[in-house]
Design an enzyme around this catalytic site. Structure first.
Site: not given
Ligand code: DGL
Length: 285
Positions: A21, A169, A203
Site C-alpha cells: 500500500d 497518514e 480506499c
Molecule cells: N490506501 C490507498 C487506497 O486504497 C490510499 C491511496 C493514497 O495513497 O492516496 O487508495
C-alpha cells in the site's frame, strides 16, 4: 521500468504473501488476511514516504507501484496483493499485461477492486451504490466499470475524498477537526443519490476513519469496508490455484517494511494492525 527477463534475478524458493500500500491503509487488509488465513507468512510494504498516491499522476502511481512490487518479488514473494485501490485502479493492468510477462509470468499481482465490486450485488436492495475513494480512483472510473460488468442494473455514484488519506497518514483520524472533512463528501454523495443504501469505502485507509464515517452516515446505509472481501477472495483464489499455494511459506509471521522512518511507522502501524510492529526501513526508486 525497463527490466526485461534475465535482468532481474528473482528467488525461486517459496516465500511470504506480499501486501503493498502507499502507506498505512493496506494494514486494514493485512489484518483481515491474517485473521482468515493465519498460517501463511506475510510481508507488508508501506510507501509512507511517498504517500498519498491518490492525488498523483497515472505514470507516477504506475512507477512507484512497480518499484514496490519488484522489491517484494526480490524479497521472495511470488504473490503480491495491491492493498491499495489507487494502485489497483491505475497500475494493476499495466503490471499484469506489460511488466509481469517480461520479468516472471509465473508471479501474480492481484488488486482489491474486483473482490469489492463482486460483493455489492448482494448487499444493495435499492440498486444504488456509492463509492467514496481517492481522487485518482474516482477519476479512473474502475469501480463503475467493474460493477457494470457484474451487476449492470446497479447505479454507481462516486465522490472523491481528497483529505481522508492525509488525515489518516497524519494520525488525525480521531480529531475533532476531522469531522467537517469526513462529513462533506458523504453529504455530497447522498445529495446526489439519496436512494443509496450501500457505500463502498473504496480506499484501504478509510476503515481507520470508520467511527467518524459511521457517525455521519444514516444507519439505513450499509458501509462496506473491503478487507473481509479481499481476504475471502484470496482464500478462494488459493484454493483454485494450488500451484501458487505451494509457493507460499507457512510459519504465521507478519513482517513490515516502510519507506518512512521506522519509529514514525511502528506505533501507528501497530494500532491499525492490532499487534506490535517492528518494521524495517527500505528505500525505493
Ligand atoms: N490506501 C490507498 C487506497 O486504497 C490510499 C491511496 C493514497 O495513497 O492516496 O487508495
Amino acid at each position: 521500468m525497463g527490466e526485461g527477463k534475465g535482468q532481474v534475478k528473482l528467488p525461486e524458493a517459496a516465500g511470504p504473501i506480499g501486501v503493498f500500500d502507499s502507506g498505512y491503509g493496506g494494514l486494514t487488509v493485512l489484518r483481515e488476511l491474517v485473521a482468515l488465513m493465519p498460517h501463511y507468512d506475510y510481508l507488508y510494504l508501506g510507501d509512507n514516504a511517498r504517500a498519498p498516491y491518490g492525488t498523483r499522476s497515472f505514470e507516477l502511481v504506475c512507477q512507484f507501484t512497480w518499484q514496490a512490487v519488484l522489491r517484494l518479488f526480490q524479497m521472495g514473494c511470488h504473490l503480491v496483493i495491491l492493498a491499495c485501490n489507487t494502485a489497483s485502479a491505475k497500475a494493476l493492468r499495466t503490471i499484469q499485461q506489460q511488466r509481469l510477462p517480461s520479468v516472471d509470468p509465473e508471479r501474480r499481482v492481484l488488486g482489491v477492486i474486483r473482490p469489492t465490486a463482486e460483493c455489492v450485488g448482494e448487499i444493495t436492495k435499492s440498486r444504488s451504490v456509492g463509492v467514496l475513494a481517492t481522487p485518482g480512483t474516482v477519476r479512473s472510473r474502475t469501480y463503475e466499470l467493474e460493477i457494470a460488468k457484474l451487476s449492470p442494473d446497479i447505479k454507481v455514484t462516486s465522490v472523491a475524498c481528497p483529505l481522508w488519506v492525509p488525515l489518516v497518514e497524519a494520525g488525525e483520524q480521531e480529531s475533532e477537526g476531522a469531522d467537517y472533512f469526513v462529513r462533506k463528501p458523504i453529504d455530497e454523495l447522498l445529495q446526489e443519490a439519496p436512494e443509496t443504501d450501500a457505500i463502498i469505502l473504496g480506499c484501504t485507509h478509510y476503515p481507520l476513519l470508520l467511527p467518524k464515517i459511521r457517525r455521519h452516515t444514516p444507519q439505513s446505509v450499509t458501509l462496506i469496508p473491503q478487507g473481509r472481501y479481499v481476504a475471502e477472495s484470496l482464500r478462494s483464489y488459493l484454493l483454485r490455484h494450488p500451484e501458487m499455494d505451494a509457493k507460499l511459506t507457512r510459519n504465521s509471521t507478519v513482517s513490515c517494511l516502510t519507506t518512512e522512518r521506522t519509529d514514525f511507522f511502528d506505533p501507528s502501524a501497530a494500532l491499525f494492525l492490532g499487534q506490535p510492529v517492528s518494521s524495517r526501513h527500505i528505500s525505493l526508486g
